[in-house]
Design an enzyme around this catalytic site. Structure first.
Site, PDB file in Angstrom:
ATOM      1  N   HIS A   3       5.295   1.887 -10.201  1.00  0.00           N
ATOM      2  CA  HIS A   3       5.620   0.664  -9.457  1.00  0.00           C
ATOM      3  C   HIS A   3       5.345  -0.583 -10.306  1.00  0.00           C
ATOM      4  CE1 HIS A   3       1.288   0.403  -8.708  1.00  0.00           C
ATOM      5  NE2 HIS A   3       1.479  -0.831  -8.283  1.00  0.00           N
ATOM      6  N   GLU A  20     -13.655  -3.979  -0.265  1.00  0.00           N
ATOM      7  CA  GLU A  20     -12.296  -4.480  -0.108  1.00  0.00           C
ATOM      8  C   GLU A  20     -12.356  -5.818   0.631  1.00  0.00           C
ATOM      9  OE1 GLU A  20      -9.133  -3.608  -1.126  1.00  0.00           O
ATOM     10  OE2 GLU A  20      -8.719  -5.513  -0.126  1.00  0.00           O
ATOM     11  N   HIS A  42       0.833  -1.213   0.000  1.00  0.00           N
ATOM     12  CA  HIS A  42       0.000   0.000   0.000  1.00  0.00           C
ATOM     13  C   HIS A  42       0.858   1.249   0.000  1.00  0.00           C
ATOM     14  CE1 HIS A  42      -3.610  -2.351   0.304  1.00  0.00           C
ATOM     15  NE2 HIS A  42      -2.993  -3.086   1.209  1.00  0.00           N
ATOM     16  N   GLU A  89      -3.031 -11.172 -11.802  1.00  0.00           N
ATOM     17  CA  GLU A  89      -3.939 -11.127 -10.643  1.00  0.00           C
ATOM     18  C   GLU A  89      -5.420 -11.132 -11.038  1.00  0.00           C
ATOM     19  OE1 GLU A  89      -2.794  -7.762  -8.202  1.00  0.00           O
ATOM     20  OE2 GLU A  89      -1.454  -9.072  -7.081  1.00  0.00           O
ATOM     21  N   ASP A 119       3.510   5.860  -5.332  1.00  0.00           N
ATOM     22  CA  ASP A 119       3.649   5.904  -6.798  1.00  0.00           C
ATOM     23  C   ASP A 119       2.854   7.122  -7.276  1.00  0.00           C
ATOM     24  OD1 ASP A 119       3.398   5.668  -9.545  1.00  0.00           O
ATOM     25  OD2 ASP A 119       3.084   3.497  -9.502  1.00  0.00           O
ATOM     26  N   GLU A 138     -17.854  -9.903  -5.713  1.00  0.00           N
ATOM     27  CA  GLU A 138     -18.729 -10.959  -6.224  1.00  0.00           C
ATOM     28  C   GLU A 138     -19.764 -11.394  -5.174  1.00  0.00           C
ATOM     29  OE1 GLU A 138     -15.441 -10.916  -6.568  1.00  0.00           O
ATOM     30  OE2 GLU A 138     -15.034 -11.072  -8.721  1.00  0.00           O
ATOM     31  N   ARG A 177       0.765   7.006 -10.530  1.00  0.00           N
ATOM     32  CA  ARG A 177      -0.488   6.280 -10.332  1.00  0.00           C
ATOM     33  C   ARG A 177      -1.505   7.112  -9.552  1.00  0.00           C
ATOM     34  NH1 ARG A 177      -2.462   4.187  -5.637  1.00  0.00           N
ATOM     35  NH2 ARG A 177      -3.817   2.360  -5.751  1.00  0.00           N
ATOM     36  N   GLU A 212      -8.669   0.639  -9.199  1.00  0.00           N
ATOM     37  CA  GLU A 212      -7.264   0.530  -9.632  1.00  0.00           C
ATOM     38  C   GLU A 212      -6.977  -0.955  -9.579  1.00  0.00           C
ATOM     39  OE1 GLU A 212      -4.172  -0.536 -10.008  1.00  0.00           O
ATOM     40  OE2 GLU A 212      -3.258   0.437  -8.253  1.00  0.00           O
ATOM     41  N   GLY A 218     -12.091  -3.022  -4.906  1.00  0.00           N
ATOM     42  CA  GLY A 218     -10.747  -3.283  -4.375  1.00  0.00           C
ATOM     43  C   GLY A 218     -10.147  -2.017  -3.811  1.00  0.00           C
TER      44      GLY A 218
END
Lengths: 351, 351
Positions: free
Chosen positions: A286, A84, A29, A136, A35, A113, A38, A127, A62
């Site tokens: 990153h 999350e 994190h 991933e 970053d 989900e 980003r 992101e 997320g």
């Protein structure tokens, strides 16, 4: 270090556990927030879309520490659902409180989900990009959220992703292979025969995450795939592929391809959309670049043509792991092909 | 990244397989040969002991690429048995050939516990040191070789190992904890509450392998253990411990202890023995230092006394993994204790 350890198939639950566990540490994190390319591009994109966000309901897929959710509140969102799955959600709750945004942001612990939202949303922000874009497989979750929770006419930030490939000459590999020729001068022992062994180890079939310098890129990169997040399907992500055709800038030894991506945000008030780029010609992020080493370097000269096809697909062992297959022809050499995968360090999925 | 993944006991065969697999890649051998302090000190030590080596039979335990065996031939050895369990032994065979030493060096693939040598030896040479000296437990194999194959009066290179501990103030940790206070200025979101979470993640109970700078060491290091390789037993290695007592050089925030080692070679013709040191006050080696983070920084001033006891012992999960327990008292603070272990990345021993 243990690349010979045999892989075995991981069941889905175990894959997910390893994946979500990897986000429980602060380091990842810290790396993401630090970053600047980003985080600042997302911030600019969200603030530039405040007309679409003001007074609206947002889903952050997320959410991590919740930073994008808070940018959406800064842009005027009425409500943000910050979903999350991992325990970092507890920190997101604290941060939201510290910023007095409890009335606007609801942190929901769970996978997108399985969570139940009280309403549909006008905006999805996420992101989701992994190494080589698709490692991933988090984009699958964004598409699931889109199909289930996004109102017709809603927006997705970012709304487009593009994949690129370019031939490169990685000088670090050349140095490492040359190292074994220097041992004799230092210690009086000739170890030059180790160079072949080193080439086999280094130029292997791992997808290597590395910073490629712009000056080591040997031609204009080729865009080989474009994903429209409003329309792409999970089924289409099971095989993302395209062709490429390069002409070498000059004489060099090609020893790898590098793969990188951009994602694009709509920018209603600006002449140009906002692009988050991981190109080796842009400031480092990153994500760095995904480097695919050939089995051995191949010499090219100016205008040597390199053609081929690249496809990306999930690994059979673990659906969250990406594989990349490249078929290529360099100049007059015969066609070659090689399949690459992300090594096990990336999610702790060693067995 | 997956420090929450539960550990389970590994059976001995699996431990060994993971351990030996980790030496099949070129990277670790490149790192060791390129570590000039390591390789050159061994070379000097072997050449300085040529009176003891000339015309003699040598056993190289864990020979790797065979570089120490070749130094022994340079020093006049009549015969060297280079025992290596991992597949790098195949490269050692090639290198020995390339240096025309096939008549002097016999590379034997196997563990020193199982190989059969045609004769006893006058000299044992081995580079067996792991992180924090004892990680990987390779010294056990050297002692096994000593008891089984070394003739009475034979020599062992190196013949002595010493362990040290010192209190340190790691500025990188301070920077990382402070980072979360800087986010608000950059992005308008206050994330300072993440600093506590970050402290828990960073100042954890992993043995961290890191370079400590001399200026961050807060007192004279204390030597807490000395191993005489001619007499120490495997049983004694099951618990290596000692006391320490420091007086702080000045005002600082202690946030860790660092552990490092030296090994010493006899040097018959020189007034001083030859020492390979991994001290933070000496040039860096690939071993760096083992850093043990406290749970939180503790302020000290000049002459603040830090006392305690440290013990090192093999992990219950895997005998090749080292654990370190530290009991300590800083100034007037109450006694604390913490047990550290090497995280799973180090041998791919994730389960």
């Amino acid at each position: 270090m243990s690349h010979l350890v045999k892989k075995r198939k991981l069941d889905k639950t175990r894959q997910d556990r390893l994946y979500f566990d990897s986000y429980t540490d602060v380091t990842i994190h810290e790396e993401m927030i630090a970053d600047h390319v980003r985080t600042n591009t997302y911030r600019m994109a969200i603030l530039n879309n405040s007309e679409s966000i003001r007074g609206k309901v947002v889903l952050d897929v997320g959410a991590g520490t919740g930073v994008l959710s808070m940018f959406c509140v800064q842009a005027g969102a009425r409500k943000v659902y910050a979903v999350e799955a991992c325990s970092i959600a507890e920190q997101a709750v604290n941060i939201v409180k510290q910023n007095n945004m409890e009335d606007k942001i609801e942190v929901i612990r769970g996978t997108v989900e399985t969570v139940d939202l009280p309403e549909k949303v006008e905006v999805i922000v996420s992101e989701w990009m992994g190494y080589a874009l698709l490692h991933e497989s988090m984009l699958n979750s964004v598409l699931y959220a889109r199909d289930k929770w996004l109102k017709p006419g809603g927006i997705i930030l970012p709304h487009k992703a593009e994949l690129y490939i370019a031939p490169v000459s990685d000088p670090v590999v050349e140095d490492r292979l040359h190292f074994w020729y220097t041992v004799k001068d230092q210690y009086g022992v000739d170890m030059s025969c180790m160079s072949d062994f080193a080439r086999g180890c280094i130029m292997n079939s791992d997808i290597t995450v590395n910073s490629v310098h712009g000056e080591d890129v040997l031609s204009h990169p080729a865009r080989f795939a474009e994903l429209d997040l409003h329309t792409v399907t999970v089924e289409e992500l099971r095989s993302v592929k395209g062709k490429f055709n390069f002409e070498s800038f000059g004489s060099a030894a090609v020893n790898a391809f590098c793969v990188f991506f951009t994602v694009t945000f709509p920018c209603p008030d600006k002449p140009q959309p906002l692009v988050l780029s991981t190109s080796p010609f842009k400031p480092e992020t990153h994500w760095k670049q995904a480097v695919l080493y050939l089995d051995a370097p191949v010499d090219v000269v100016q205008d040597t043509v390199v053609t081929g096809e690249i496809s990306m697909f999930p690994s059979e062992e673990s659906a969250r792991h990406i594989c990349i297959h490249v078929d290529y022809t360099i100049g007059e050499h015969k066609r070659q092909s090689k399949t690459f995968s992300i090594p096990d360090w990336s999610s702790g999925a060693q067995s």
